[in-house]
Enzyme design. Structure first.
Site, PDB file in Angstrom:
ATOM      1  N   SER A 187       0.833  -1.196   0.000  1.00  0.00           N
ATOM      2  CA  SER A 187       0.000   0.000   0.000  1.00  0.00           C
ATOM      3  C   SER A 187       0.875   1.255   0.000  1.00  0.00           C
ATOM      4  O   SER A 187       1.668   1.448  -0.914  1.00  0.00           O
ATOM      5  CB  SER A 187      -0.946  -0.044   1.203  1.00  0.00           C
ATOM      6  OG  SER A 187      -1.983   0.902   1.087  1.00  0.00           O
ATOM      7  N   ASP A 274      -9.730  -5.524  -4.157  1.00  0.00           N
ATOM      8  CA  ASP A 274      -9.169  -4.476  -3.298  1.00  0.00           C
ATOM      9  C   ASP A 274     -10.033  -3.225  -3.406  1.00  0.00           C
ATOM     10  O   ASP A 274     -10.182  -2.651  -4.487  1.00  0.00           O
ATOM     11  CB  ASP A 274      -7.731  -4.174  -3.737  1.00  0.00           C
ATOM     12  CG  ASP A 274      -6.979  -3.294  -2.743  1.00  0.00           C
ATOM     13  OD1 ASP A 274      -7.626  -2.502  -2.032  1.00  0.00           O
ATOM     14  OD2 ASP A 274      -5.741  -3.395  -2.693  1.00  0.00           O
ATOM     15  N   HIS A 312      -7.660  -5.805   0.513  1.00  0.00           N
ATOM     16  CA  HIS A 312      -6.452  -4.979   0.523  1.00  0.00           C
ATOM     17  C   HIS A 312      -5.324  -5.571   1.369  1.00  0.00           C
ATOM     18  O   HIS A 312      -4.155  -5.269   1.131  1.00  0.00           O
ATOM     19  CB  HIS A 312      -6.803  -3.588   1.057  1.00  0.00           C
ATOM     20  CG  HIS A 312      -5.693  -2.591   0.973  1.00  0.00           C
ATOM     21  ND1 HIS A 312      -5.102  -2.222  -0.220  1.00  0.00           N
ATOM     22  CD2 HIS A 312      -5.046  -1.881   1.942  1.00  0.00           C
ATOM     23  CE1 HIS A 312      -4.156  -1.326   0.011  1.00  0.00           C
ATOM     24  NE2 HIS A 312      -4.098  -1.109   1.308  1.00  0.00           N
TER      25      HIS A 312
END
Length: 335
Positions: A187, A274, A312
Site C-alpha cells: 500500500s 481491493d 487490501h
C-alpha cells in the site's frame, strides 16, 4: 400527530444542515491547513492497541524476533524487527542482536517489509500474519517502523520515510554477505519501496528485488480513488481542495515514474477485490514496466481473484504464495 410530524421534520432538516456543514467544512479546512491532509495520508498517530511494548516482540507472539533501532539522521531513531526463518527458532532463543546480524549471511533471502499507513509494525493483524508466513516459508524478515510511527521518533514525510528505508537496506546489505535482499512494500509502503529502488538504481547498485503488494500509480491518483476521496468526487473544486493540497505537502510517491527507471526484478501482487487501492492501478503499473524494459523475464504480475476475499490486506493467506515467492526470490541468489 401533526405536531409530532412537524417535530421530526425539523430534526431531519437540522441533521441535514449539520451534515452539509461538515461535508463542506472538511475540504475547506484541509486547504487552509494542508498539513492535516499529510497527517491523514500517513495516519501515523493511529497507534492502537495502546500500551504495547514494541521492544519485546516475543510478548507479541514473535518468539524468534529481535528488536533494534537505527539512526538514519541526527535526532531520528527508527525501530526495526528482525524475524529469522522458522527453521532457526530454537537457535534464536535467548540470542541478542549480534547473533541475528550474523544469521543474515546464511544464504536465505532477506525481505525488508515496508508497511502501509497507520498503526505500528505490530498493531495491524495482517502485518504479523505476513511476518509469520514469510518466516515459515524460510525467509528473513525485517520490518521497519518509519519515523513518527510506533516507537520511532521524528515526523513522517516522503523524503523521511525513503531515507529510513534506504538506511535499513544499506544496513542489511552490510550484514547479509551476499544473501539476496528484497524490498517488499504494501500500500503506502509501495511508494517508499520504489523511491528506495530508484535511489539505489541512481547510485549504481540496483536493489536485488522489489515486491509491490497493492501498489498505486502515485499518491495523487490514489487519493482520488480512495473510498474517502470518492465521497467528494462531485464536490466543486475537488482537485483544488484535495489533489492540489497533496502537492503542497510534497507528497508524490510516484510509483509510475519510478518503475520506468528501475531495472531490479519486480513482482506485483494485487487482489482484484481491493477496495482501497483499485486493481487497475497494478495493471497500469505492469504495463508501464513492460514498456520500459527490453527484457520482460524478471517482471511478474500475480493477481488474486476477488472470489477469494483477500481485499487490501489478506493476500498473505493465499496457500500458494510461499511457492510463488520462492520462484521469484530463488534466482536472485544466483544473479
Amino acid at each position: 400527530l401533526a405536531r409530532s410530524g412537524g417535530s421530526w421534520s425539523v430534526r431531519v432538516k437540522t441533521l441535514f444542515i449539520a451534515l452539509l456543514v461538515v461535508y463542506i467544512s472538511v475540504p475547506v479546512t484541509l486547504r487552509l491547513f494542508p498539513g492535516l491532509l499529510a497527517q491523514i495520508v500517513f495516519f501515523h498517530f493511529f497507534k492502537v492497541p495502546f500500551f504495547v511494548d514494541l521492544e519485546c516482540p516475543a510478548d507479541l507472539s514473535l518468539n524468534h524476533t529481535v528488536n533494534f533501532y537505527l539512526t538514519p539522521e541526527d535526532g531520528v531513531t527508527v525501530g526495526v524487527w528482525h524475524t529469522v526463518p522458522d527453521s532457526q527458532w530454537e537457535q534464536a532463543q535467548g540470542k541478542g542482536l549480534p547473533w541475528y546480524e550474523a544469521s543474515l549471511g546464511d544464504d536465505a533471502p532477506v525481505i525488508i517489509y515496508l508497511h502501509g499507513n497507520g498503526g505500528t509494525r505490530w498493531a495491524v493483524s495482517h502485518r504479523v500474519g505476513l511476518i509469520k508466513m514469510l518466516s515459515a516459508a524460510g525467509f528473513h524478515v525485517l520490518v521497519l517502523e518509519y519515523r513518527g510511527f510506533g516507537d520511532s521518533t521524528g515526523q513522517p514525510s516522503e523524503d523521511g520515510l525513503t531515507t529510513d528505508a534506504l538506511q535499513l537496506y544499506h544496513w542489511v546489505k552490510a550484514h547479509s554477505r551476499g544473501s539476496p535482499v528484497c524490498l517488499w512494500g504494501h500500500s503506502l509502503g509501495t511508494g517508499v519501496a520504489t523511491n528506495v529502488a530508484r535511489k539505489l538504481q541512481e547510485q549504481g547498485n540496483p536493489a536485488d528485488g522489489v515486491i509491490l503488494e497493492a501498489p498505486y500509480t502515485n499518491i495523487r491518483e490514489e487519493v482520488a480513488y480512495h473510498p474517502l476521496g470518492l465521497i467528494y468526487w462531485l464536490f466543486p473544486g475537488f482537485e483544488y481542495f484535495f489533489l492540489d493540497t497533496i502537492a503542497l505537502n510534497n507528497l508524490v510517491f510516484p510509483n509510475d515514474e519510478n518503475l520506468k527507471t528501475i531495472s531490479s526484478p519486480l513482482m506485483i501482487l494485487h487482489a482484484e477485490d481491493d477496495q482501497v487501492v483499485p486493481f487497475h492501478m497494478s495493471q497500469e503499473l505492469h504495463k508501464i514496466v513492460l514498456q520500459s524494459r527490453s527484457s520482460k523475464d524478471e517482471v511478474r504480475m500475480c493477481s488474486f481473484s476477488g472470489s477469494l476475499g483477500y481485499g487490501h490486506n489478506k493476500i498473505f493467506k493465499d496457500p500458494d504464495l510461499p511457492s510463488v515467492l520462492w520462484e521469484f526470490l530463488q534466482p536472485l541468489a544466483q544473479r
